[in-house]
Design an enzyme around this catalytic site. Sequence first.
Site, PDB file in Angstrom:
ATOM      1  N   HIS A 109      57.244  24.765  54.473  1.00  0.00           N
ATOM      2  CA  HIS A 109      56.992  26.177  54.794  1.00  0.00           C
ATOM      3  C   HIS A 109      57.993  26.609  55.872  1.00  0.00           C
ATOM      4  CE1 HIS A 109      54.964  29.833  56.117  1.00  0.00           C
ATOM      5  NE2 HIS A 109      54.187  29.745  55.051  1.00  0.00           N
ATOM      6  N   CYS A 166      33.229  44.143  46.331  1.00  0.00           N
ATOM      7  CA  CYS A 166      31.797  44.340  46.084  1.00  0.00           C
ATOM      8  C   CYS A 166      31.051  43.317  46.923  1.00  0.00           C
ATOM      9  CB  CYS A 166      31.483  44.219  44.595  1.00  0.00           C
ATOM     10  SG  CYS A 166      31.948  42.627  43.868  1.00  0.00           S
TER      11      CYS A 166
END
Length: 629
Positions: free
Chosen positions: A551, A26
């Site tokens: 990571h 939205c």
Amino acid sequence: MNYKDIAQAIFNKVGGNDNINSVIHCSTRLRMTLRKPELAQTDEIKALDGVMGAVNSGGQYQVIIGNDVGYVYNELVKLLDPNQSSSDEAEKVKMDRSFKGLFNSFASMIAGIFQPIIPAIAASGMLKALLLLCTVTGIMSKESQTYMILSVISDAAFYFLPMLLAFSSAQKFKTNPFVSVLLGGVLLHPNLISLLGGEKAVTFAGLPVASVQYATSVIPIILTIWLMSYIEKFADKISPGPVKIFLKPLIVILIVAPVSLIALGPLGTYLGLGMSNGVFWIQERIGWLTVVLMSIVMPLIVMFGMHKVFYPIIFAALASPGYETLVLVAMLASNMAQGAGAFAVSLKTKDPKFKQIALSAGISGVFGITEPALYGVHLRLKKTLFACMIGAGVAGLFAGLMNLKAYAAVGPGFASLPMFISEDHSNLVYALITMAISIIVTFIAVYMIGFQDTVTEPAKKEARPEPAKAQSISKSFKSKTVIFAPMEGTVIPLQQVKDEAFSQEAVGKGMAIQPSSGKVVAPFDGIVANVFRTKHSIALKSVEGVELLIHIGLDTVKLKGQHFTVHVQEGDEIKHGQLLIEFELEAIQRAGYDTITPIIVTNTADYLEIMGHESSEKTGPEKPLITVL
């Protein structure tokens, strides 16, 4: 703001393609339907830079971004698997038939149907208001052809509203959108309108067809497409393959169109009129009180994303009698209050960074977008939210007593003031007074109630530190933490990693390693803070409080855990050298992924210096990699 990085982080933390069923957005939020909402890492999502908040409400997992939500959405959809069958998976999930579950499903359905058509309705409503302004001021005459053409343009979205809703309903109910629009066209066909408008009763196969006008209607077409979603499945099963292309839609329109005209259409019309009349009935008796209450609780309604549930009431009122006097009016009072409250915070706070955040949120708020103010300022300070409710309530009282009317479905604010223009000039004046009351009362309330400022005062604290604080300050200068290499390989400066989120130190400072083996071990004593579902990344916390992210590779989240084996769980205590993760180095490289592994101190801001031990030689678990001061 790096939209790609934010989208990637949100994608990972809600569970990726395995958990995302659908995504829309939205004006300020990503709205995701998740297969298992409980898997979303809400606290970590809220902590992301660029995210104002996250909440699971109304059958949707909502991530509040603010005005840049469209850019984040565009990056997020690139990560979704287009070949994944979300509808099949959704059918496998057992429906929650509790009251909460049913209400959430209903709220999700309403938001999914009405949200996509809001731009068309808002633009048309604003054009209608501007045309009225032009005629009132004498700029344009109603008899001019220019006015007539513009009037047709402004009326089109409302007149053909059933066709717009047919298309969006088809997407929500997962049925053919073009056959759905055809059914919407049936309700609006000029010959049908002429037939139903005649003096003679109309029947179909001996059954009466109610004389109903479907232009600007809402509920009839939604019920029609809902029925179609079931009939289409039936038609698909009984239609032979060679003739399915025409037989399937033929069966659909021959069954659904008559049922719609005979039963669903009239039923939907009466339901729509009932909702509209019900709201007006309540307001006739305690009208000013309903607006006051709605104005006060509007921030809470918006906070949980439940304001979309009121779309049917708003649309029904705009269709007949042509204006809305509750929800949009309450939004005006609330929006102004939240914007004004943010402005007051901007003037009162001594924190330079927060001052800028509040100023930006205040501007958005008075222009009708309140999420930045709500999530970025008032929920953070809490007391100012109470002040905003006071200002909105007082403004709502005036608006309710004056019976303020809104003529367009758009977020109320300074830019959308034409939505209050009518032939009764006093209506616009009442809107302006409502805004003024909300702004003034809220501003005063924030100053009188006050709030706990976010700024610290280093000079005072250094002059008279408490014992515990003095110890903490001393420790930050004199102590250090050594982080050893978590894997074997070659040390590489973080700036050389081919990922801007790491190379530009957006996540934090650190180093990187090009691994030569597929084992990750603990670089210090501490605990496992988090193990990512896709197993490619792990977050640790040392006993001294250093928060570290390891990571493994770049974009390896797309492997969805393939080639990774995790040997620890979240909350486990770890010792330096303990095996944490094993990964198939060569298999990952064959799959086309860079295996360079960033090792990042994610709470970099808590320390004076993060120093890397750069070396072109091989490193390993016994060699220092980073020193934290």
